[in-house]
Design a protein around this motif. Structure first.
Motif, short mmCIF file in Angstrom:
data_model
loop_
_atom_site.label_atom_id
_atom_site.label_comp_id
_atom_site.label_asym_id
_atom_site.label_seq_id
_atom_site.Cartn_x
_atom_site.Cartn_y
_atom_site.Cartn_z
N MET A 1 0.86 -1.18 0.00
CA MET A 1 0.00 0.00 0.00
C MET A 1 0.90 1.24 0.00
O MET A 1 1.89 1.30 0.71
N SER A 2 0.55 2.23 -0.79
CA SER A 2 1.38 3.44 -0.86
C SER A 2 1.30 4.20 0.46
O SER A 2 0.32 4.11 1.19
N ASP A 3 2.37 4.96 0.75
CA ASP A 3 2.43 5.75 1.98
C ASP A 3 1.28 6.75 2.03
O ASP A 3 0.64 6.92 3.06
N TYR A 4 1.00 7.40 0.88
CA TYR A 4 -0.08 8.39 0.83
C TYR A 4 -1.42 7.73 1.15
O TYR A 4 -2.19 8.22 1.97
N LYS A 5 -1.69 6.59 0.53
CA LYS A 5 -2.97 5.91 0.74
C LYS A 5 -3.11 5.46 2.18
O LYS A 5 -4.15 5.63 2.80
N GLU A 6 -2.02 4.92 2.75
CA GLU A 6 -2.06 4.45 4.13
C GLU A 6 -2.30 5.61 5.09
O GLU A 6 -3.06 5.51 6.03
N ARG A 7 -1.64 6.76 4.84
CA ARG A 7 -1.81 7.94 5.70
C ARG A 7 -3.23 8.45 5.67
O ARG A 7 -3.74 8.96 6.66
N HIS A 8 -3.89 8.39 4.52
CA HIS A 8 -5.21 8.99 4.37
C HIS A 8 -6.36 8.02 4.61
O HIS A 8 -7.49 8.45 4.79
N GLU A 9 -6.08 6.73 4.64
CA GLU A 9 -7.15 5.76 4.89
C GLU A 9 -7.67 5.84 6.31
O GLU A 9 -8.82 5.54 6.56
N ASN A 10 -6.81 6.24 7.26
CA ASN A 10 -7.26 6.28 8.65
C ASN A 10 -7.84 7.65 9.04
O ASN A 10 -8.15 7.87 10.18
N GLU A 11 -8.01 8.57 8.08
CA GLU A 11 -8.65 9.86 8.36
C GLU A 11 -10.16 9.67 8.37
O GLU A 11 -10.74 9.16 7.42
N ILE A 12 -10.79 10.11 9.45
CA ILE A 12 -12.23 9.95 9.63
C ILE A 12 -12.96 11.27 9.38
O ILE A 12 -14.04 11.30 8.84
N PHE A 13 -12.32 12.37 9.78
CA PHE A 13 -12.96 13.69 9.77
C PHE A 13 -11.86 14.73 9.67
O PHE A 13 -10.82 14.60 10.31
N THR A 14 -12.07 15.77 8.86
CA THR A 14 -11.08 16.83 8.69
C THR A 14 -11.75 18.19 8.63
O THR A 14 -12.78 18.35 7.98
N LYS A 15 -11.16 19.14 9.33
CA LYS A 15 -11.57 20.54 9.24
C LYS A 15 -10.31 21.35 8.98
O LYS A 15 -9.24 21.04 9.50
N VAL A 16 -10.45 22.43 8.18
CA VAL A 16 -9.30 23.26 7.81
C VAL A 16 -9.60 24.70 8.18
O VAL A 16 -10.68 25.22 7.88
N LEU A 17 -8.64 25.34 8.83
CA LEU A 17 -8.74 26.75 9.19
C LEU A 17 -7.61 27.49 8.51
O LEU A 17 -6.43 27.27 8.81
N LYS A 18 -7.95 28.37 7.55
CA LYS A 18 -6.94 29.18 6.86
C LYS A 18 -6.80 30.49 7.61
O LYS A 18 -7.79 31.15 7.89
N ALA A 19 -5.55 30.84 7.92
CA ALA A 19 -5.27 32.05 8.70
C ALA A 19 -4.03 32.73 8.14
O ALA A 19 -2.93 32.54 8.62
N GLY A 20 -4.21 33.49 7.07
CA GLY A 20 -3.07 34.16 6.44
C GLY A 20 -2.13 33.15 5.82
O GLY A 20 -2.53 32.30 5.05
#
Length: 111
Positions: A1-20
Motif C-alpha cells: 500500500m502506498s504511503d499516501y494511501k495508508e496515511r489517508h485511509e485512517n482519516e475519519i474527519f477533517t476541518k481546515v482553518l486558513k489564517a493568512g
C-alpha cells in the motif's frame, strides 16, 4: 500500500482553518485498534530567495485521555490572553494603515 494511501485511509474527519500564511488542519484519525485520536497540524507557507514556496509543518497528536486537560488548559490560556489584552490584535501587520517600513542606517565611517 502506498504511503499516501495508508496515511489517508485512517482519516475519519477533517476541518481546515486558513489564517493568512498559516493553515491549521484538525484531523480525526483511527488507530489500528479502532479508536480515534486528533492530530492538529500547523502548516506555514514560506518563500525562498528564488520565490519557490515551501511549507513548514508542526503536528500535535492528541489522544482522548488528554482531551479534558488539554481543553481546560487551552481555555484557561486563551481566557487569560483575552482578559489581559482584549480581542483586538496588537501588531503592526494587522494595523489597517500598516505599510512596510524600510530603514536606513547612517554611518560615520568613510568608504
Amino acid at each position: 500500500m502506498s504511503d499516501y494511501k495508508e496515511r489517508h485511509e485512517n482519516e475519519i474527519f477533517t476541518k481546515v482553518l486558513k489564517a493568512g500564511r498559516r493553515t491549521y488542519f484538525f484531523d480525526v484519525r483511527e488507530t489500528k485498534a479502532g479508536d480515534y485520536y486528533l492530530t492538529i497540524t500547523e502548516s506555514k507557507k514560506n518563500f525562498g530567495d528564488n520565490g519557490e514556496a515551501t511549507f513548514e509543518k508542526h503536528k500535535i497528536y492528541l489522544y482522548k485521555e488528554d482531551f479534558k486537560n488539554f481543553q481546560d488548559m487551552f481555555n484557561e490560556s486563551t481566557d487569560f490572553i483575552i482578559n489581559e489584552k482584549g480581542e483586538d490584535v496588537i501588531s503592526e501587520k494587522h494595523d489597517k494603515d500598516f505599510k512596510s517600513k524600510s530603514f536606513t542606517i547612517d554611518s560615520d565611517d568613510e568608504v
